[in-house]
Structures are given as structure tokens and as C-alpha cells.
Design an enzyme around this catalytic site. Sequence first.
Site, PDB file in Angstrom:
ATOM      1  N   ASP A 157      -5.142   5.572   9.994  1.00 35.16           N
ATOM      2  CA  ASP A 157      -6.571   5.750   9.698  1.00 35.16           C
ATOM      3  C   ASP A 157      -7.178   4.482   9.098  1.00 35.16           C
ATOM      4  O   ASP A 157      -8.379   4.255   9.187  1.00 35.16           O
ATOM      5  CB  ASP A 157      -6.764   6.882   8.674  1.00 35.16           C
ATOM      6  CG  ASP A 157      -6.540   8.239   9.298  1.00 35.16           C
ATOM      7  OD1 ASP A 157      -6.402   8.308  10.530  1.00 35.16           O
ATOM      8  OD2 ASP A 157      -6.511   9.233   8.550  1.00 35.16           O
ATOM      9  N   HIS A 178       0.816  -1.215   0.000  1.00 35.42           N
ATOM     10  CA  HIS A 178       0.000   0.000   0.000  1.00 35.42           C
ATOM     11  C   HIS A 178       0.848   1.262   0.000  1.00 35.42           C
ATOM     12  O   HIS A 178       0.405   2.328   0.433  1.00 35.42           O
ATOM     13  CB  HIS A 178      -1.018  -0.029   1.143  1.00 35.42           C
ATOM     14  CG  HIS A 178      -2.348  -0.544   0.682  1.00 35.42           C
ATOM     15  ND1 HIS A 178      -2.457  -1.539  -0.257  1.00 35.42           N
ATOM     16  CD2 HIS A 178      -3.619  -0.183   0.977  1.00 35.42           C
ATOM     17  CE1 HIS A 178      -3.741  -1.764  -0.496  1.00 35.42           C
ATOM     18  NE2 HIS A 178      -4.470  -0.954   0.237  1.00 35.42           N
ATOM     19  N   GLU A 233      -8.061  15.141  14.336  1.00 39.07           N
ATOM     20  CA  GLU A 233      -7.593  15.330  12.958  1.00 39.07           C
ATOM     21  C   GLU A 233      -8.366  16.517  12.379  1.00 39.07           C
ATOM     22  O   GLU A 233      -9.097  17.208  13.099  1.00 39.07           O
ATOM     23  CB  GLU A 233      -7.808  14.074  12.100  1.00 39.07           C
ATOM     24  CG  GLU A 233      -6.839  12.952  12.411  1.00 39.07           C
ATOM     25  CD  GLU A 233      -6.712  11.906  11.299  1.00 39.07           C
ATOM     26  OE1 GLU A 233      -7.259  12.107  10.197  1.00 39.07           O
ATOM     27  OE2 GLU A 233      -6.066  10.870  11.548  1.00 39.07           O
TER      28      GLU A 233
END
Length: 531
Positions: free
Chosen positions: A173, A110, A284
Site C-alpha cells: 500500500d 519501517h 481491499e
Amino acid sequence: MAKPHVLCAYTILLYIISNFVSSIPTKSTTPWKNTSLCSFQYETLHPEIATKLFQDTTSIITASSDFGQLIHEYPSAVFHPSTISDITHLVKSSYTASTPFKIAARGRGHSVRGQAMAKDGVVVEMSSLVNSRIRVCGCEHLGFYVDVGGEDFWIDVLRTTMEYALAPVSWTDYLYLTVGGTLSNAGISGQAFLHGPQISNIIEIDVITGKGDFMTCSKTINSELFYGVLGGLGQFGIITRARIVLQKAPTRVREIRMIYDDFATFTKDQENLISLNHGPDYVEGSLIIKKSPANNWRSSFFSIDDESKINLLACKHGIVYSLEVVKYYDESNIKTIDEELDNMFNGLSFESGYIFMKDVAFVDFLNRVRTEEMKLGSEGFWEINNHPWLNLFFPKSTILDFNQRVLVEIIKKENRSTGPFLIYPMNRKKWDYRTSAVIPDEDDEDIFYTVGLLHSARNVEDSKILNDQNKKILLLCDEIGIKIKQYLPQYYITKEEWRNHFGIKWNAFEEKKAKYDPKRILSPGQNIFFG
Ligand code: FAD
């Protein structure tokens, strides 16, 4: 992933030998077939290792792709280890060969720009280590921890530890990333201001160095390697086990979003929140602009009505900012949670009438991005798109300039991508300067910011435009003196640029490379050490 067909040892040895002795390149339409295995010193490969090397199309294509879909580097072979000692043998084979071959551990791939690829070398598919190695240990008195494999996904770590009502404290996240992959960078999310990045919450790791040595390390045992590997971009060793700090897990969370039209007020409130004692557990923030609405693939937090209301405000101002706060709770504070939130939000200056709240289970909150991903389902949004992401850290003293020159004058004005675009503060003191991770140099500033420009591009042309925009941002920051550091670095080409990136850490980084991976075998896709 479909299991690749297994070539028997005999076939693969024959193949290796034939490539080794033959100097005539084979003609093929598949690009990786043009790369021969002649750099493999077959005589140093144990036959059992050879049976776990694959060259089938599925293996090669998977190993030469990643989430970014921006570049493809073809390995000569893909290694599917069954055990840790398989990996040790492979690395040792390369290290002792007269012409060592490059090796990259691949977690979930990823990364966005080939960081887990190994051109002409061997990619180690960590997911082949199938037997779950997640073990929860410890006691009330000494504290709890979990031992996990480098190949384990964070979601599996969460599920296992929750069986004991425990959980790690620092997250990313998105949880479908491997432990080895995120610890090679830092691992950040809205909890990092409070607990530091994931690499600040590791007790011990097992590592296979570039010499093929298996070493256990911690703050006190082999500490140089321990700190080097954490945030070390895979340069010193392959992480095969990590021991992670656990705490009692909450059961539920309150998720709150507040909207601001003024950036200075938005960041002032973010900073106030992260400085509170007994304040939030997660902070955030994100931008809402025309092309990047309040709900997106990262989060569909808002109801349809609320989203319309916010998007209207964004249209009016051109840009608004969403502050995201989470407070954990369980049986012990279920009666006082509302009061705690009232106290926490006292004095904040969000737009009147623009505060939104949700109550969800702790696991659902942590796994929220996956939930959105599953909604995209068979449309394959993630797969068909290119992802020219840009993640940066920058000093607090430059955030107003950064907002105006980058977020407003480039991201908003050019309006090229749906994002999402994240921005939130971190506490410097929660980062251990001994790790390899790089943050802004401004030692006198307690806070620095992270920004994530998480672009998706539908085609190569759009991808190129966004890539050029990223480069323009980097150049602009340089010109106007915003001293950014790239998180998940990808745009450095020369040694000089890497030296600048690591700053005062560069000499130590280079020395550790010479000590633990002297033949520069590991993680070539990071493009730090050449030759
Ligand atoms: P890979 O891409 O497979 O590998 C990354 C690097 O680590 C390569 O150099 C590889 O060789 C090396 N590596 C892999 N495994 C090991 C190992 N066991 N030992 C040593 N080196 C190894 N990051 C954040 O910090 N916070 C986020 O919130 C966040 N969210 C993300 C959401 C999405 C949808 C995506 C795509 C990425 C996100 N990231 C985030 C970035 C992510 O943390 C990094 O890209 C990470 O490297 C991906 O993990 P991976 O397992 O796919 O690693």
C-alpha cells in the site's frame, strides 16, 4: 538523512584495537558507548571496510529506531557500504572471525519491532548504496523485467518502469519501503489476490549469504536459496538485486468504495469480486467505527459530505465495512470501462446509495499513502507516534468468528485506536508454497484473509494498552481455535512458538539457516535463532 562524518581508517582501527585490548568499560551517558567493539576481530577487517563503519550519534540512533518506535537496540557500529563487495567483505569478516558479530541489513527501517536492528552488532544501511541500479530489460516476445537493488524504494522502481509504460504487478500500500525489506516478508496489497504477493513475481535474486558468499539464484539456479530468501525474514542472506516481472502499465484507474453494514455480505462480495474473470485489479476493505472514521492517514478518499454520511451510518450500526475496488484502464478500454464496472458490480449487496467513485492516474493511486503522509507534513504524525501494529492471516472458515470476537467485541467495543483496520481476501494458489512465507495451513480452503490492525499510540501508556490488546487477540484466537499466522511476525519469544509459526516449513527453514548462515549472523532482530 544527514551524512555521518567519516572517521578515518586509522582512527577507527585505533578505536577497535583499544576496545579489543581493554577490558575496562568506558563510562558514558550514551548507552551504545557501553557496548564495546571487542567482539570485532579487527585483524579480519579490511582497512577499507573499517572506514565505512560509523559510531556517530546520528548513525547509531537511526539504526536503533524504526517505524514502530517500540524498542531500541543499539548496534556497536553502522556500516555504510558504497558497493556490494563492501557488504560481502563485512559479512565474510564476521564469518571468519573467532567471535562473529551480528549483522542486520536495514532497508528503510519501517518494521515495527526492531526486526532490522542488531544489538551490539553491525547494522548495514542499505541506503548508502546510492547509485541507482534500476534497469528495465526484456522484449515483447520474452516478457519484460526490471533489475533493482535490494536497497531501492518501490516508488523509484515505479517511476523508472513507468518511463517505459511498464510496471510491476504486485505492490504494497505504501511505496517508500525497500525491495529487500518487503521481499523478506512477502509484500502484500489489494493486487495479491490476482498476482500473488510481491515474492510470487520475482525471477532472480542476488544474495550475500551469512558466509559472505555472493550467489545468484532463481527457480532453477540455487533454487533452495531463492525460495528460502523470499519471505525468509532476512535469515539466509542479504538481497542485493532482484529481477521483477513487469507488465504493460495502465494509465488511469477507477477507484470505487462501497459500504456494508453486514460483515457476511461484505466478505461474500469481496470473495465474489476476486473470483471473477476480467474482474477488478485490486480489492481491499476496511472497518469504519466511531474512533476510526471513513477518512484517515491511509486515505482521504471521501468528500466531507460523503464522509459525514458514512460516519452517521457507522454510528447507527456501531460498525460498517468499506469495500475498496480498483479497475485499471487505458486508451484501449476507455470507452468500455463504465460497462465493465456495471457488469462487475451486478449482484453486489452494498448499502443502497453508498457507492462512491473516483478517477485517478495509476501512479497517484499506487502512491496514495505517501500523498496522505505528506499532508500530515511537519506535524510529524508518523514520527511522534508509536505503532503497535498487528498483521495476521487467518482461514476463511473462521472469518465470521474473527469478526464477532475480535473486530466487534475487542476493536469496536474497546474503541482504543484510530486504526486504520484493514481486512481483505487472498487466493492461496497465488502463493508459492516453496517460499519461506507462512500462510494458514488449511490447504482445502482456496481463500484466506489478511487483517491489519494499524494502530498509532500517542504515548508509552497507550502503546502498552494496545500491545496488551494485540496479545489478548492472539491468545483469544488460540483459545477459540482461529488458526492465525502472524504476518510480519513479532510476538514469538520461544523456539517452540517459531516452530508452530512455520509448521511443516520449520525443519527446512532450520536446515537452510545451518547451511547459509551457520554462525547465525544475519537479521538477529527477528529473534528467530538465538545464540
Ligand atoms: P526494514 O524494516 O529495514 O527491514 C525489515 C527486515 O528485512 C529486517 O529483518 C531486515 O534485516 C531485513 N532486510 C532489509 N533489507 C534487506 C535486504 N536487502 N536483504 C535481506 N534482508 C533485508 N507490508 C506489506 O506487505 N504491505 C503493505 O501494504 C505495507 N504497508 C506498510 C505501510 C507502512 C507505513 C509501513 C511502516 C509498513 C508497511 N508494510 C507493508 C510493512 C513492510 O513491508 C515491512 O515492515 C518491511 O520490512 C519494511 O521494509 P523496510 O525496507 O523498511 O525493511
